[in-house]
Motif scaffolding. Sequence first.
Motif, short mmCIF file in Angstrom:
data_model
loop_
_atom_site.label_atom_id
_atom_site.label_comp_id
_atom_site.label_asym_id
_atom_site.label_seq_id
_atom_site.Cartn_x
_atom_site.Cartn_y
_atom_site.Cartn_z
N CYS A 15 30.43 30.40 36.69
CA CYS A 15 31.34 31.63 37.29
C CYS A 15 32.41 31.41 36.28
N PHE A 16 33.13 30.82 36.23
CA PHE A 16 34.20 30.56 34.89
C PHE A 16 34.13 30.89 33.76
N CYS A 17 33.19 30.19 33.40
CA CYS A 17 32.66 30.76 31.64
C CYS A 17 32.12 31.35 31.00
N GLN A 18 31.53 32.21 32.09
CA GLN A 18 30.58 33.78 32.17
C GLN A 18 31.97 34.72 31.99
N ALA A 19 32.89 34.32 32.66
CA ALA A 19 34.24 35.57 32.80
C ALA A 19 34.73 34.99 31.71
N ALA A 20 34.66 34.65 30.85
CA ALA A 20 35.62 33.53 29.93
C ALA A 20 35.10 35.09 28.60
N SER A 21 34.20 35.71 28.88
CA SER A 21 34.18 36.60 27.37
C SER A 21 34.57 38.07 27.51
N GLU A 22 34.55 38.48 28.42
CA GLU A 22 35.67 39.50 29.08
C GLU A 22 37.21 38.78 28.67
N VAL A 23 37.76 38.00 28.70
CA VAL A 23 38.84 38.11 28.35
C VAL A 23 39.16 38.65 27.94
N GLY A 24 40.55 39.41 27.73
CA GLY A 24 41.32 40.55 26.50
C GLY A 24 40.82 42.33 27.07
N LYS A 25 39.36 42.26 27.89
CA LYS A 25 38.92 43.48 28.15
C LYS A 25 39.36 43.79 30.03
N GLU A 26 39.59 43.44 30.29
CA GLU A 26 39.46 43.49 31.62
C GLU A 26 41.44 43.18 32.42
N GLU A 27 41.76 44.23 32.43
CA GLU A 27 42.94 44.68 33.58
C GLU A 27 43.75 43.44 33.64
N PHE A 28 42.60 42.39 35.01
CA PHE A 28 42.65 41.69 36.18
C PHE A 28 42.66 40.18 35.29
N LEU A 29 42.42 39.97 34.56
CA LEU A 29 41.97 38.53 33.51
C LEU A 29 43.26 38.85 32.46
N ASP A 30 43.97 39.87 31.75
CA ASP A 30 45.06 39.75 31.17
C ASP A 30 46.19 39.55 31.92
N ARG A 31 46.62 40.13 32.93
CA ARG A 31 47.45 39.48 34.21
C ARG A 31 47.27 38.10 34.62
#
Length: 1326
Positions: free
Chosen positions: A885-901
Amino acid sequence: MLHPSAAPPAPPPEVTVAARPCLCPVGHRGDGGKMAAAGALERSFVELSGAERERPRHFREFTVCSIGTANAVAGAVKYSESAGGFYYVESGKLFSVTRNRFIHWKTSGDTLELMEESLDINLLNNAVRLKFQNCSVLPGGVYVSETQNHVIILMLTNQTVHRLLLPHPSRMYRSELVVESQMQSIFTDIGKVDFTDPCNYQLIPAVPGISPNSTASTAWLSSDGEALFALPCASGGIFVLKLPPYDIPGMVSVVELKQSSVMQRLLTGWMPTAIRGDQSPSDRPLSLAVHCVEHDAFIFALCQDHKLRMWSYKEQMCLMVADMLEYVPVKKDLRLTAGTGHKLRLAYSPAMGLYIGIYMHAPKQGQFCVFQLVSTESNRYSLDHISSLFTSQETLIDFALTSTDIWALWHDAENQTIVKYINFEHNVAGQWNPVFMQPLPEEEIVIRDDQDPREMYLQSLFTPGQFTNEALCKALQIFCRGTERNLDLSWSELKKEVTLAVENELQGSVTEYEFSQEEFRNLQQEFWCKFYACCLQYQEAVSHPLALHLNPHTNMVCLLKKGYLSFLIPSSLVDHLYLLPYENLLTEDETTISDDVDIARDVICLIKCLRQIGESVTMDMSVIMEMSCYNLQSLEKAAEQILEDLITIDVENGMEDICSKLQEIRNPIHAIGLLIREMDYETEVEMEKGFNPAQPLNIRMNLSQLYGSSTAGYIVCRGVHKIASTRFLICRDLLILQQLLMRLGDAKESNLQHLSVLELTDSGALMANRFVSSPQTIVELFFQEVARKHIISHLFSQPKAPLSQTGLNWPETITAITSYLLQLLWPNNPGCLFLECLMGNCQYVQLQDYIQRLHPWCQVNVGSCRFMLGRCYLVTGEGQKALECFCQAASEVGKEEFLDRLIRSEDGEIVSTPRLQYYDKVLRLLDVIGLPELVIQLATSAITEAGDDWKSQATLRTCIFKHHLDLGHNSQAYEALTQIPDSSRQLDCLRQLVVVLCERSQLQDLVEFPYVNLHNEVVGIIESRARAVDLMTHNYYELLYAFHVYRHNYRKAGTVMFEYGMRLGREVRTLWGLEKQGNCYLAALNCLRLIRPEYAWIVQPASGAVYDRPGASPKRNHDGECTAAPTFSFQVWNHFHFRCIKLQFGGEAAQAEAWAWLAANQLSSVITTKESSATDEAWRLLSTYLERYKVQNNLYHHCVINKLLSHGVPLPNWLINSYKKVDAAELLRLYLNYDLLEEAVDLVSEYVDAVLGKGHQYFGIEFPLSATAPMVWLPYSSIDQLLQALGENSANSHNIALSQKILDKLEDYQQKVDKATRDLLYRRTL
């Protein structure tokens, strides 16, 4: 029941319509094809229970004893239960202490229960129970008024009247700014009240005496503070009992209002229906009400002869008599019988004047009449008839009147509660608007063969909103047949008690030892059914309605029931149409749906079809759809199966009726689309977070408490649950209708596939309510902790009027709050506050289930959901799933506000790419949890992301090395080490590898690694370790010897053993040391013999050089030798402090001789006074030279102290303070060398305090221990030696005390270190 006790003051500008907050409608994407907003005020309402579920309300009980009351006579009238409420005048003001605050009560026999509620704060000590000795409280005999300083409660029983004086909330707090989450109620100090004070109670006099069997009464406060009570007179008419003001002595007086003959003649000319002649018992009032004017009070009496009379208390005159039968169509039979069940209410509007509401009761029918009081010159009054409204319901419990509406409460023969309201001036053919009441729980629970009876019954009993805590507790007490049980239980404790009670009853009835599984199941179901029936009986009892409570300042309507309070909130247009009774749907105003009449008719026809489908769906069919949602199966297939079943069991041609209705819809696709868009809470705009910083602090703090109580949170979340449940049913029926349309061939061009998405969305919101970690649902948790703050700040961010002039309107506000809460819960909207709240509160099971429900269809915040799902898997111990799951989430970094925070650093600097920052954050998380294998896998994956970023490469490969080494993967650790591109990091890792493998005694691996391009570094590390550590603890020389021998470098191997032998001769002067030294020299000789003679030589190091080499331990300083300083310097110091010692113990001759050499040493000022001796000046000169001539490691200080201690001279304080500032650890070792144990203990105690921050500047410690400061250390080896020395003489109590002192200090130090370490790890994981 509303009892107007005084003329309400004119509503301030704060509550005018124009000054209401900007309650914007829910934002939808696009506005095309939306339903019309007109007629929203005429929609239906929904009842939401506000019953407490955590614990039963705790009442403090008091007995009111009145002197002179008679004991109850057998066969006396037993009054029915009643209830009522009081609203504060400023309850609708945004900046008021009494905002959203009200009082309500219940009477039963001799008992009065008073409760104060607030929707903003949790009130403490807010419930009291008063028992009136020998008296019964009159139904409706409680009236509340407020003054500037007090809240005054007037109470009437069948024998007495009482006045209760309580402090006003505005006088209980120092400021009007309410910021606490809990506050004291006005009932807090009621225990200090003297109920026997004759100033505040009075017996009802026998003459004129209260009318027997009468329940009518009214009471009010005069403008002078007098308490007045009006009651029906035994001989007819009214009498008024007056208590003087509470703070002014006076006499109690009684006034009987009778119609004089003069008044009779005055009324004859203009009111033919006026009474002429003597009073008769038929004039007995059935209902009383009062309206206060400036210095008078108008008393209205609706009498048994169907006439309304208006009295002036000041003038003691009847000003008006009106025959109500003139407004009743069929009145012949009524005129011949005495009136019963008539009710009277008043409503005052500053703009429109006084409204009078009359309910005329007749068998099998009832009629409401609304009048406006009209005054003419000469104080003549008449009634202007506004409206007459008819109803078929028979038993009216209560009704409330406003300047526009009538709200009515009935209880029918089938034990059903009915509430309706109507605008008495503007209504369509007398059409009442319904209130959808909360139904009682199901009478029977259907349990399938695959379900456990106990689990199903417990689920039904403890589902929020089903049963109240009070009903369950009473049922438990009866079920256990009077067994003593503690009923002050929380929701979870009560669940355990219920389970235990039923199981005990079941086991107690068993007479046989063996049962078949089926027999046991039947027995289990029998006992659970018995308990459930008992609960149902008590739930029905506590749900019995008693009165309506309406606040005209906020338009809030409450339903007062026997056991709890419920709130009425407006239903949305879609819910209104779907829940509306069929007969109301036929007369629904089409303009409220759409401005286009054809579209409105299509929608109504569509709703009729959905309603018919919903009524045809059985419980089993409903379960099919719910389980398909829960198991993420195809909803279309489930709808198709349900349709097949409906067609199969259709014996009344219901499906044909639906098909014929569908033919009437002109454009079904457009109608369905319109309905779907109306239900859509999706928005592209994310709600702003937090309060507007531009607002003043006092405004922000005040708004932060708005709707912050647990009651308000529960009501809002029940409202959301109700909407979600209704939308689920609508979407289910739409899916079934879709299948029917496809069969009919009318949906060839339709695009209804997103209906399944809609259903899942709503079921997602529904599932969120299903999982309960405590008596509070997770949606309540989300609203109270996160959502409420965002919603309130959003509501009041851009008001149309200044907030100081803003009033609260309950229907608008609750509708807006529930709509915005649904937006925050809606998965397809930006932001994921709900998921963050679940994760932040460790609700991992619920969070995991919720995300899995979203996964097949929701494409918003995908990366955030995967990250949070990974956190869930970590908690459940499924590490590999978490890593995926962590690896799958990496592709959305920079696109979603929660991951940016998530990846935002504390200082705001971006040290690498966002994705690498994300990997770093996850690696820290996995490291803290203790999953090195996952750290290695993730770091290996992240290396490809680093690319040419050598710093990130070095960090990741260092991480891989560290965790391979921790796991004991020595070969993999070495391989990772060789690939680190940063030489400094590589050297650090190499040093760590050497130390760890030595500590593990894995020396073969250490020796055999090839160390390509790292050979010299390895040798240097091992050499430095060998020379830095104690020879008695670690033997790095033998390791270095083996390292060189393995590589056939015999000359270096011999050199190592020769150096080892030299150190043994200097430092380990024991027999074992001597034997070891001989072996070292033999090994060195053997090594030299293995090489050619011309190279078989070793250069002997100069004396003392062993200790002067770089890397030598600062701890090692043997025999007091200061080898790093020049020889002549130490001769000077030795001579100097020898002279100081000589002066210290010498006579006068030595003192006189000293002045000459003191002056010769060029001290800036030699003081030759009686106060300063030559000894003092000598020490002063020594201090000056030590300060002036500084060398590395402060060796001069060391030498001086060592010599002084060797001669037994006490150290001067200045010398101690000077040296502990630069090397306290070495000072401790010197104390130990000379057995100065007490001084050593004091030094350790001070040193520990300094490390913890107390006096750290005296020890040269720049930053004491904290999570944000550099690391600190203690000389543990020396402290251990001190403890050992103190423990050698266990018989010495002084030594034991000193040892305990050190141990206590170290324990305190360890606790502080543990806390600072946990804080540091927590900060790293953020």
